[in-house]
Design a protein around this motif. Structure first.
Motif, PDB file in Angstrom:
ATOM      1  N   TYR A  37      40.967  25.140  41.500  1.00 15.82           N
ATOM      2  CA  TYR A  37      40.542  26.536  41.363  1.00 15.82           C
ATOM      3  C   TYR A  37      40.751  27.294  42.666  1.00 15.82           C
ATOM      4  O   TYR A  37      41.318  28.395  42.685  1.00 15.82           O
ATOM      5  N   ILE A  38      40.293  26.708  43.777  1.00 14.20           N
ATOM      6  CA  ILE A  38      40.419  27.389  45.068  1.00 14.20           C
ATOM      7  C   ILE A  38      41.889  27.534  45.460  1.00 14.20           C
ATOM      8  O   ILE A  38      42.314  28.571  45.971  1.00 14.20           O
ATOM      9  N   ALA A  39      42.681  26.486  45.183  1.00 16.58           N
ATOM     10  CA  ALA A  39      44.075  26.500  45.621  1.00 16.58           C
ATOM     11  C   ALA A  39      44.936  27.458  44.816  1.00 16.58           C
ATOM     12  O   ALA A  39      45.803  28.137  45.374  1.00 16.58           O
ATOM     13  N   PHE A  40      44.720  27.522  43.494  1.00 17.84           N
ATOM     14  CA  PHE A  40      45.689  28.216  42.654  1.00 17.84           C
ATOM     15  C   PHE A  40      45.109  29.349  41.810  1.00 17.84           C
ATOM     16  O   PHE A  40      45.875  30.054  41.152  1.00 17.84           O
ATOM     17  N   ALA A  41      43.800  29.530  41.786  1.00 17.47           N
ATOM     18  CA  ALA A  41      43.218  30.582  40.943  1.00 17.47           C
ATOM     19  C   ALA A  41      42.474  31.633  41.760  1.00 17.47           C
ATOM     20  O   ALA A  41      42.588  32.834  41.479  1.00 17.47           O
ATOM     21  N   LYS A  42      41.735  31.196  42.761  1.00 18.50           N
ATOM     22  CA  LYS A  42      40.931  32.148  43.514  1.00 18.50           C
ATOM     23  C   LYS A  42      41.806  33.161  44.254  1.00 18.50           C
ATOM     24  O   LYS A  42      42.778  32.802  44.926  1.00 18.50           O
ATOM     25  N   GLY A  43      41.435  34.448  44.131  1.00 16.47           N
ATOM     26  CA  GLY A  43      42.134  35.506  44.850  1.00 16.47           C
ATOM     27  C   GLY A  43      43.491  35.863  44.289  1.00 16.47           C
ATOM     28  O   GLY A  43      44.231  36.648  44.898  1.00 16.47           O
ATOM     29  N   LYS A  44      43.866  35.276  43.117  1.00 15.45           N
ATOM     30  CA  LYS A  44      45.203  35.538  42.570  1.00 15.45           C
ATOM     31  C   LYS A  44      45.203  36.696  41.572  1.00 15.45           C
ATOM     32  O   LYS A  44      46.245  37.283  41.324  1.00 15.45           O
ATOM     33  N   ALA A  45      44.075  37.020  40.963  1.00  9.79           N
ATOM     34  CA  ALA A  45      44.013  38.106  39.985  1.00  9.79           C
ATOM     35  C   ALA A  45      42.791  38.966  40.288  1.00  9.79           C
ATOM     36  O   ALA A  45      41.775  38.904  39.598  1.00  9.79           O
ATOM     37  N   VAL A  46      42.889  39.735  41.368  1.00 12.23           N
ATOM     38  CA  VAL A  46      41.742  40.534  41.813  1.00 12.23           C
ATOM     39  C   VAL A  46      41.992  42.039  41.701  1.00 12.23           C
ATOM     40  O   VAL A  46      41.080  42.833  41.920  1.00 12.23           O
ATOM     41  N   GLY A  47      43.230  42.429  41.365  1.00  8.20           N
ATOM     42  CA  GLY A  47      43.536  43.853  41.297  1.00  8.20           C
ATOM     43  C   GLY A  47      43.602  44.456  42.685  1.00  8.20           C
ATOM     44  O   GLY A  47      44.054  43.812  43.634  1.00  8.20           O
ATOM     45  N   PHE A  48      43.138  45.692  42.815  1.00  7.15           N
ATOM     46  CA  PHE A  48      43.050  46.341  44.127  1.00  7.15           C
ATOM     47  C   PHE A  48      41.747  47.144  44.165  1.00  7.15           C
ATOM     48  O   PHE A  48      41.085  47.331  43.128  1.00  7.15           O
ATOM     49  N   PRO A  49      41.316  47.611  45.341  1.00  5.43           N
ATOM     50  CA  PRO A  49      39.967  48.191  45.469  1.00  5.43           C
ATOM     51  C   PRO A  49      39.625  49.251  44.427  1.00  5.43           C
ATOM     52  O   PRO A  49      38.485  49.308  43.955  1.00  5.43           O
ATOM     53  N   GLY A  50      40.543  50.097  44.036  1.00  3.82           N
ATOM     54  CA  GLY A  50      40.211  51.144  43.078  1.00  3.82           C
ATOM     55  C   GLY A  50      40.181  50.659  41.644  1.00  3.82           C
ATOM     56  O   GLY A  50      39.627  51.339  40.767  1.00  3.82           O
ATOM     57  N   LYS A  51      40.754  49.471  41.385  1.00  6.38           N
ATOM     58  CA  LYS A  51      40.830  48.953  40.024  1.00  6.38           C
ATOM     59  C   LYS A  51      40.698  47.425  40.049  1.00  6.38           C
ATOM     60  O   LYS A  51      41.645  46.713  39.782  1.00  6.38           O
ATOM     61  N   PRO A  52      39.495  46.926  40.390  1.00 10.13           N
ATOM     62  CA  PRO A  52      39.312  45.469  40.468  1.00 10.13           C
ATOM     63  C   PRO A  52      39.259  44.828  39.084  1.00 10.13           C
ATOM     64  O   PRO A  52      39.032  45.505  38.083  1.00 10.13           O
ATOM     65  N   VAL A  53      39.470  43.502  39.065  1.00  8.63           N
ATOM     66  CA  VAL A  53      39.405  42.709  37.829  1.00  8.63           C
ATOM     67  C   VAL A  53      38.033  42.055  37.759  1.00  8.63           C
ATOM     68  O   VAL A  53      37.539  41.511  38.758  1.00  8.63           O
ATOM     69  N   TYR A  54      37.409  42.117  36.568  1.00  6.91           N
ATOM     70  CA  TYR A  54      36.063  41.563  36.393  1.00  6.91           C
ATOM     71  C   TYR A  54      36.095  40.348  35.475  1.00  6.91           C
ATOM     72  O   TYR A  54      36.830  40.321  34.482  1.00  6.91           O
ATOM     73  N   LEU A  55      35.273  39.340  35.827  1.00  8.10           N
ATOM     74  CA  LEU A  55      35.094  38.163  34.997  1.00  8.10           C
ATOM     75  C   LEU A  55      33.889  38.376  34.086  1.00  8.10           C
ATOM     76  O   LEU A  55      32.815  38.765  34.564  1.00  8.10           O
ATOM     77  N   LEU A  56      34.090  38.148  32.803  1.00  2.17           N
ATOM     78  CA  LEU A  56      33.039  38.342  31.796  1.00  2.17           C
ATOM     79  C   LEU A  56      32.575  39.799  31.759  1.00  2.17           C
ATOM     80  O   LEU A  56      31.463  40.097  31.312  1.00  2.17           O
ATOM     81  N   GLY A  57      33.419  40.712  32.257  1.00  2.00           N
ATOM     82  CA  GLY A  57      33.096  42.126  32.247  1.00  2.00           C
ATOM     83  C   GLY A  57      31.988  42.516  33.194  1.00  2.00           C
ATOM     84  O   GLY A  57      31.530  43.672  33.197  1.00  2.00           O
ATOM     85  N   LYS A  58      31.540  41.588  34.053  1.00  2.00           N
ATOM     86  CA  LYS A  58      30.375  41.865  34.914  1.00  2.00           C
ATOM     87  C   LYS A  58      30.630  41.503  36.368  1.00  2.00           C
ATOM     88  O   LYS A  58      30.263  42.251  37.271  1.00  2.00           O
ATOM     89  N   TYR A  59      31.237  40.307  36.600  1.00  2.00           N
ATOM     90  CA  TYR A  59      31.383  39.814  37.962  1.00  2.00           C
ATOM     91  C   TYR A  59      32.803  40.070  38.450  1.00  2.00           C
ATOM     92  O   TYR A  59      33.776  39.660  37.801  1.00  2.00           O
ATOM     93  N   ARG A  60      32.898  40.710  39.578  1.00  2.00           N
ATOM     94  CA  ARG A  60      34.208  40.998  40.164  1.00  2.00           C
ATOM     95  C   ARG A  60      34.818  39.718  40.727  1.00  2.00           C
ATOM     96  O   ARG A  60      34.147  38.945  41.424  1.00  2.00           O
ATOM     97  N   ASN A  61      36.088  39.484  40.410  1.00  2.00           N
ATOM     98  CA  ASN A  61      36.759  38.257  40.851  1.00  2.00           C
ATOM     99  C   ASN A  61      36.746  38.136  42.371  1.00  2.00           C
ATOM    100  O   ASN A  61      36.832  39.130  43.095  1.00  2.00           O
ATOM    101  N   GLU A  62      36.662  36.875  42.817  1.00  2.00           N
ATOM    102  CA  GLU A  62      36.615  36.599  44.250  1.00  2.00           C
ATOM    103  C   GLU A  62      37.946  36.922  44.910  1.00  2.00           C
ATOM    104  O   GLU A  62      39.008  36.715  44.330  1.00  2.00           O
ATOM    105  N   GLU A  63      37.847  37.376  46.125  1.00  2.00           N
ATOM    106  CA  GLU A  63      39.033  37.591  46.934  1.00  2.00           C
ATOM    107  C   GLU A  63      39.073  36.559  48.051  1.00  2.00           C
ATOM    108  O   GLU A  63      38.038  36.044  48.491  1.00  2.00           O
TER     109      GLU A  63
END
Length: 808
Positions: free
Chosen positions: A466-492
């Protein structure tokens, strides 16, 4: 007793309610079951001269690193053949008492005890010592040690092999010596011997990997202060003026130079030396597996297990007890009993696979839960740590960042979850394998090994993947971040990347696992034995007989060496799969294994009852698992360097974007890399700009920076990926394809060039087969010829007598 075994009951010295039943194997019974089990025994001294060792001229240097030859003498090498009772005279036979070794006797006794019937009611037949043990009729069944581990036996003729093993192998003072593998095999059997041979060989090969890994670490450590991009992060005029965008909805903005120390530490692991080391490890793992095959082939011949699997391995008693259906054997054509139909077997296997998949999904669910924890806690740490004065943690204050605090706590929770799920799944895996009813013990162990490893692979490595290949890979950008479960903003990731977090995760899991295993392997058996001896201290130990002293020791695990292998194979995975992020992994593994060999030897020799000796040709299902890990390691390390580290973006900037037409520098340089790798965002484009309140940041700033390659605000394609992004991704894909193909080709060439069986061993195997034919078969032909000749002489003499009578 009906099968010819002699029994002797002896009351306990300590406990009046306890009785010990000693098993005696008469000579005829030993001969019968030696033939049944195809036990190979000596027929002639090996007359093939072994090749001289290349180290023979340095024997005065290497001698201290080997067991004392005066105590453990080298045994004579023999050619061997499967025992046949009717041809006893053709074997190398001197004395009945030593012809069959104690380990052979124990194997035969266990074979009889595991199949002896004790109750028959109609069609229900109960048999086997294991059933009686489970029912509490007997409390234990075990072979006897030959003496105390720290005191020589005063009995005449006692070999004192346990004492020798302790002095030259298990004692901490012998940590630097090679293992007496022949004596281990003779005392504990081939299965224990092959494990310690593999562990010793793996540790020896780790020394080379550890030396190169340590050199890579030292190179990174010495160059961390001269790294251009790290200097830019720490420079007050560069990193100090770059204001970073918030990494969560309630977080505050921060200056880039606040991660100065983290970026310096990242330089240690994210350097060109790491790339070289990752390629080296891909070659190393191939050499390790190929040379192990050669060494294993030598042991197979020396320990008489070359044709072990080709011979008919007896079915497990549990399998035989369930045999109620008839089928025609496809090989012999004879009808035989089986425990299930083809449809029934399919149902059993399907249920087993479904259960394994369910537990794997349960692990993945726990990983998702830990990910949600990371997202939720990161918000808390971001709001608290930046406004808290950490005076009590002054030496560590510079390292306590929201990313690091989140990573460490999540790693600890992940480790605890791993250990809890391990305990639960072990019982499930054993139940599934028992339900499937494998025919032989080898089939049973291979099936259980595969199930357990699939679970452990997901359990131990999923968080690292997860840390190597998933974390920080789908975060969007500051004005349009990606959310997990519609609530938690993905880690950068940190501006330096997720590599330092992966390194932290590996260090915590490897270190925690080593500490936990040592507590389980050393402390628990020692405490249990201490308590048992204290509770049974009514009689002096001097008058307690051998069998009663052994009863006070710990019983061996029902899974045998499974957890020993699993511990090392999981470590092998950490050393190979993620070595690009942690070059010190081989060093830690080497230190752990040097202790592991002696810890396993100590507990086996001193804390546990003697294990029932078993035959084993190789390390079983672990061999293809190691090969699978080696193949996967090439891909994971290439992807870690490409996607997790910052090496490829730096190379692209150095060779393309630092000079014309993209850059302003006349020559290739790393200057300006940090500014080029951080995109610009206008704070007025935030959906809720009121969240950006931080007294440590100037009030007049209008933009912030974030880690990505996008067009700046005001550009016709603002916040879309720019040409730098596509160059970097193309370089990453090209790097993975080129490195994988080069390494896989190298692995293939090495595998083809290095033969699995040494030429000298092939010669000895052919010589042994020839001698077997000459001694055991051609001798019979001579006897038949002699009998035919005697018959012809008798007929001729009768005819001559008849002719003489007629003449008279």
């Amino acid at each position: 007793m009906k099968m010819g075994v002699e029994l002797e009951a002896t009351p306990s010295v300590v406990d009046d309610k306890l009785t010990f039943l000693k098993i005696h194997m008469p000579w005829d019974v030993l001969c019968t079951y030696a033939e049944v089990l195809h036990i190979k025994l000596p027929i002639q001294v090996n007359d093939l001269s072994s090749r001289p060792s290349p180290w023979r001229y340095l024997s005065w240097i290497t001698k201290p690193f080997y067991p004392n030859e005066d105590l453990i003498r080298k045994e004579t090498e023999f050619f061997t053949a499967p025992f046949e009772k009717d041809r006893l005279d053709y074997f190398y036979f001197k004395d009945r008492d030593i012809f069959f070794t104690p380990s052979m006797r124990s194997r035969m006794a266990y074979y009889i005890l595991s199949r002896a019937p004790y109750e028959i009611k109609g069609s229900i037949k109960k048999f086997g010592m294991n059933k009686l043990l489970d029912g509490g009729v007997y409390k234990a069944a075990y072979p006897l040690h030959d003496c105390r581990f720290n005191v020589k036996s005063s009995e005449e003729g006692c070999p004192n092999e346990r004492y020798l093993l302790y002095e030259e192998w298990a004692h901490p003072k012998s940590f630097y010596k090679m293992q007496p593998l022949d004596l281990i095999r003779k005392y504990y059997g081939e299965k224990i011997g092959i494990y310690f041979a593999w562990l010793g060989f793996y540790t020896l090969m780790l020394a080379l990997a550890a030396a190169v890994g340590l050199g890579c670490f030292i190179y990174g450590y010495t160059t961390q202060d001269i790294s251009t991009w790290s200097k830019e992060v720490c420079d007050p005029n560069i990193g100090g003026k770059l204001v970073m965008c918030p990494q969560c909805d309630t977080c505050q903005s921060w200056r880039l130079n606040s991660t100065c120390d983290t970026s310096k530490k990242l330089c240690i692991f994210d350097s060109f030396g790491t790339l070289v080391f990752a390629v080296f490890m891909a070659v190393w793992v191939t050499l390790f597996l190929e040379f192990w095959k050669r060494y294993q082939a030598e042991l197979e011949y020396e320990w008489d297990t070359v044709e072990f699997l080709e011979q008919e391995e007896p079915p497990r008693p549990e399998y035989e007890a369930k045999c109620v259906y008839e089928r025609k054997n496809p090989v012999t054509g004879v009808k035989e009993k089986v425990p299930y139909t083809a449809c029934g077997r399919c149902v059993r296997v399907s249920i087993g696979m479904g259960t394994v998949l369910f537990w794997i999904m349960l692990i993945l669910a726990s990983i998702v839960a830990i990910t949600v924890y990371r997202l939720a806690v990161f918000i808390t740490f971001s709001s608290k740590l930046r406004n808290t004065d950490l005076k009590d943690l002054e030496p560590l204050k510079e390292y306590v960042t929201p990313q690091m605090a989140t990573s460490v706590t999540a790693s600890v929770i992940s480790f605890v979850v791993i250990m809890i799920l391990n305990v639960l799944y072990e019982r499930v895996a054993i139940w599934i394998t028992d339900f499937e009813l494998p025919r032989t013990k080898t089939d049973y162990e291979n099936s259980l090994t595969l199930k357990m490893f699939l679970f452990q692979f997901v359990n131990y490595y999923s968080s690292c993947f997860y840390i190597a290949f998933a974390k920080g890979k789908a975060v969007g950008f500051p004005g349009k971040p990606v959310y997990l479960l519609g609530k938690y903003r993905n880690e950068e990731c940190d501006p330096g990347g997720c590599l330092i977090e992966l390194t932290t995760q590996l260090a915590i899991i490897m270190g925690g696992k080593a500490i936990w295993n040592n507590i389980q392997e050393v402390l628990l058996p020692w405490v249990k034995n201490l308590i048992f001896r204290h509770c049974s201290s009514a009689a002096s130990e001097k008058v307690i007989p051998r069998w009663e002293q052994d009863y006070q020791l710990q019983p061996s695990s029902k899974l045998g060496l499974f957890y020993e292998y699993l511990e090392m194979v999981i470590q092998f995975g950490f050393v190979t799969l993620f070595v690009a992020s942690f070059p010190l992994a081989p060093v830690l593994a080497l230190i752990n294994n040097l202790a592991e060999i002696r810890v396993d030897a100590w507990k086996t020799t001193t804390q546990f009852r003697r294990i029932v000796p078993e035959k084993a040709q190789d390390i079983g299902a672990w061999q293809p698992i190691l090969q699978g890990i080696a193949i996967l390691a090439v891909a994971t390390n290439a992807m870690i360097i490409a996607f997790t580290s910052d090496m490829i973006p730096r190379l692209v900037y150095y060779w393309s974007f630092s000079v014309y037409p993209y850059g302003d520098h006349p020559d290739h340089t790393m200057q300006g890399y940090i500014n080029s790798s951080l995109s610009v965002f206008n704070i007025s484009d935030f959906p809720r700009s009121s969240l950006l309140t931080n007294t440590s940041v100037p009030l007049n700033f209008t933009t912030c920076r974030y880690r990505d390659f996008r067009f700046p605000p005001g550009h016709p394609r603002q916040y879309e990926h720019n040409v730098y992004y596509w160059h970097v991704n193309a370089a990453k894909m090209a790097f993975i394809i080129v490195v994988e193909h080069i390494v896989y080709l190298t692995k293939f060439i090495l595998s083809y060039v290095i033969p699995d069986v040494p030429y000298a061993v092939k010669e000895q195997i052919k010589r042994e087969k020839y001698l077997t034919q000459v001694i055991l078969h051609e001798t019979n032909l001579k006897l038949v010829t002699r009998r035919l000749k005697n018959g012809d002489d008798e007929i001729l003499s009768n005819e001559e007598a008849k002719v003489t009578k007629e003449e008279m």
